[in-house]
Design a protein around this motif. Structure first.
Motif, PDB file in Angstrom:
ATOM      1  N   ALA A 130     126.690 119.193 101.819  1.00 45.59           N
ATOM      2  CA  ALA A 130     125.998 118.824 100.748  1.00 45.59           C
ATOM      3  C   ALA A 130     126.616 118.192  99.690  1.00 45.59           C
ATOM      4  N   ALA A 160     126.121 114.530  97.283  1.00 42.05           N
ATOM      5  CA  ALA A 160     126.207 114.521  95.679  1.00 42.05           C
ATOM      6  C   ALA A 160     127.095 113.413  95.335  1.00 42.05           C
ATOM      7  N   LEU A 174     119.487 121.341  97.486  1.00 40.05           N
ATOM      8  CA  LEU A 174     119.903 120.697  96.336  1.00 40.05           C
ATOM      9  C   LEU A 174     118.692 120.141  95.249  1.00 40.05           C
TER      10      LEU A 174
END
Length: 249
Positions: free
Chosen positions: A31, A35, A68
């Protein structure tokens, strides 16, 4: 008093359970690559672009994006491209509230520029191979080196990287301060830099403040002007950010 840096525990002293815990969680790591891809791109990215940037399958990215988006770190635009969401902004504000780097460092960096010094930058540790430029002001000189806010640079090359790695001081600067580092053409053959540390509460190394420019403007004489000016800025920044400047002795 000198800063005492504790040595990390050796592998032989770590329990199997502790070592396993330190491996982290794979899903979180994946994840965070999403980002990081958005942060490095500086623009919204499509699903295909995220897949290319992260090396992850689109199906994997879609599952991670659900989480997210749910927390607001990422949001999907009307054109189906993904960008940072409001939680990313709140994280940045919270980070700055805990360590007001921009408000503290930019005035000091501007003072260096007004004094006719080289271009000041502030770098932080990104990972075990890279550092990132968080702040940068161009000098008043007509020729400049090419460093910009957000740039990822090698940790193993350049004066700021040496500071972040707490490398052995440069002999040329030993009589000025053991905290200063110097580089001549390491990252860029045409550039040079001098750098020093900025500490926060608990003598935590927040980052490296540097001044950099074309190689032909760096020599023994100029370094002896740049070094003390930079070190004074590092010391003032450390005091304002709640750190303790180490005893040079």
């Amino acid at each position: 008093m000198p800063i005492d840096i504790p040595s990390p525990p050796s592998a032989s002293t770590l329990s199997a359970g502790y070592a396993a815990n330190m491996e982290g969680v794979a899903a979180v790591d994946r994840a965070m690559t999403i980002a990081q891809a958005l942060e490095q791109a500086r623009r919204p990215l499509t699903l295909s672009e995220l897949s290319h940037a992260t090396g992850l399958y689109k199906s994997t990215i879609l599952r991670l994006l659900v989480s997210l988006e749910r927390c607001g770190l990422v949001m999907r635009r009307a054109d189906q491209a993904y960008t940072f969401g409001p939680f990313a902004f709140r994280l940045g504000k919270a980070y700055d509230a805990n360590a007001p780097l921009e408000a503290t460092l930019l005035p000091l960096m501007q003072q260096l520029v007004q004094q006719g010094m080289e271009s000041p930058s502030f770098h932080v540790l990104r990972d075990d191979r890279t550092r990132q430029c968080l702040l940068r002001i161009d000098s008043l000189h007509s020729t400049l080196d090419r460093v910009r806010v957000g740039d990822l640079l090698p940790l193993a090359a350049g004066a700021p990287g040496k500071v972040l790695q707490r490398a052995v001081p440069e002999p040329l600067l030993a009589d000025l301060s053991p905290l200063l580092q110097l580089s001549f053409g390491e990252r860029d053959p045409s550039c040079a830099a001098v750098a020093g540390p900025v500490y926060g509460p608990g003598n935590f190394l927040l980052g490296a403040l540097s001044m950099s420019g074309p190689l032909d403007r760096f020599n023994a004489t100029s370094v002896r002007v740049l070094g003390p000016a930079l070190l004074a800025a590092c010391q003032r920044a450390t005091a304002q950010l709640g750190g303790q400047w180490p005893d040079p002795q």
